[in-house]
Scaffold this motif. Sequence first.
Motif, short mmCIF file in Angstrom:
data_model
loop_
_atom_site.label_atom_id
_atom_site.label_comp_id
_atom_site.label_asym_id
_atom_site.label_seq_id
_atom_site.Cartn_x
_atom_site.Cartn_y
_atom_site.Cartn_z
N LEU A 1 0.82 -1.20 0.00
CA LEU A 1 0.00 0.00 0.00
C LEU A 1 0.86 1.26 0.00
CD1 LEU A 1 -2.83 -1.05 2.50
CD2 LEU A 1 -2.97 -0.90 -0.01
N PHE A 2 1.98 1.19 0.67
CA PHE A 2 2.87 2.36 0.69
C PHE A 2 3.48 2.59 -0.69
CE2 PHE A 2 7.24 3.99 1.09
CZ PHE A 2 6.98 5.24 1.64
N ASP A 3 3.75 1.50 -1.40
CA ASP A 3 4.35 1.64 -2.73
C ASP A 3 3.41 2.35 -3.71
OD1 ASP A 3 6.62 0.42 -1.82
OD2 ASP A 3 6.05 -1.58 -2.55
N VAL A 4 2.10 2.20 -3.50
CA VAL A 4 1.15 2.88 -4.40
C VAL A 4 0.62 4.16 -3.79
CG1 VAL A 4 0.46 0.72 -5.49
CG2 VAL A 4 -0.79 1.52 -3.48
N GLY A 5 1.17 4.56 -2.64
CA GLY A 5 0.84 5.84 -2.03
C GLY A 5 -0.44 5.86 -1.26
N VAL A 6 -0.93 4.67 -0.77
CA VAL A 6 -2.19 4.63 -0.03
C VAL A 6 -1.96 4.90 1.45
CG1 VAL A 6 -4.15 3.16 0.61
CG2 VAL A 6 -3.21 3.08 -1.72
N VAL A 7 -0.88 4.37 2.04
CA VAL A 7 -0.61 4.56 3.47
C VAL A 7 0.68 5.34 3.64
CG1 VAL A 7 -1.81 2.44 4.10
CG2 VAL A 7 0.64 2.39 3.62
N ALA A 8 0.83 5.87 4.85
CA ALA A 8 2.03 6.67 5.15
C ALA A 8 3.19 5.74 5.54
CB ALA A 8 1.72 7.64 6.28
#
Length: 387
Positions: free
Chosen positions: A143-150
């Motif tokens: 999710l971080f790789d696609v910019g969803v989570v911090a």
Amino acid sequence: MIIHSRSFLYTLLLATLVVGGCSEPVRPTPALAGPVIQGDLLQYPPEHPQIALLTTTAAVVASDIPVDLPARIVWNEDRTQRVFSAFAGRVSNVDVAVGQSVVKGQALAHLSSPEFGAAQAETSLAQTNLSLATQVLDRQQSLFDVGVVARKDVEQAAAEKARAQAELKRAQAKTDLYGSKNTAHQQLVLRSDVPGVVVERNITPGQEVRPDNTSQALFVISDPSKLWVQIDAQTPDMIDLKPRAQVQLVVPSLSEQSFNATVLAVADQIDPISRSIKVRALVDNPSRLLKSEMLARVRYTRKITQGVQVPASAVFLIGKQHIVFVQTAKGVYGSRQVTLSQEGPVNVVLSEGLKTGEEVVIANGLLLARELRIAKESMGVTGASKP
């Protein structure tokens, strides 16, 4: 009857007078003259019977003397394991007997232990938690790789995985030590960590075992082919009893049979109870004649470079002084204060007070000391030594 009794009494009295008149009078035995004091010397009259009892020998130049020290044979702790249980449980089976040889890792006994089962379950739970934490971290990273989570969410998931990994290692270390993985079967196996012989067993089937009872090991495994010898030495022995020194182990219960032993270590303090210095030696026991807790003696030769040597029976401790009785002429004796430098089971070495060739009393010395004291007291001499 009265007349006959009186006649018998008269006859008996007459016979007594006749026999008494024929016997010779008893002559008193002349008194034996005792020893007399001449200065500090005690002199016996010539041909006095006590002179023959006071055996003497000449002091000689000191030579190396054998020294015997008390010793005790014990297990070699470098090759010994005392087995305890880390978990409470009931003994279901004992696999070995006293005297049986075992190899490293061999099972000694099996216990049914709910405590151990709980530890196994804890390990299984830790494995599950680590698997879950790994999945969470992978998802958060995606999710971080696609910019969803911090980024902090990823870092938190990584911290949870690290914590789960540490918890699993702790739990596995507790169970793997006793041969278990992740299965919660509650079966605890006690194993030997060293090769050797079962020399002691204090466990029976059905027995309840608790880890807080450490007064007695469940099993003692040791290698009886090499044993330790605990020696009680004194300060003068430290000159010769150094690591790698060779000594003789003499065992009275084995008909005074002797064995070669090597000194391993010397304690750096004096035992406060026995006032001795503990020395440890190693003895080979391939035939297994020697047994743990046997009492023995350790013998070595003490090197002597000066002084005179006399039998140990010649030296007496009167008060705080060592003395010998010296024969200065036939039937003339005197006490002499000496300094004891080396003491052996048969001979002792004197550093002061006696010269080579002087005759010392080696038998009935206490009797001579008593005679000397009595003679001094009868002459009014003060400071007479008591035997």
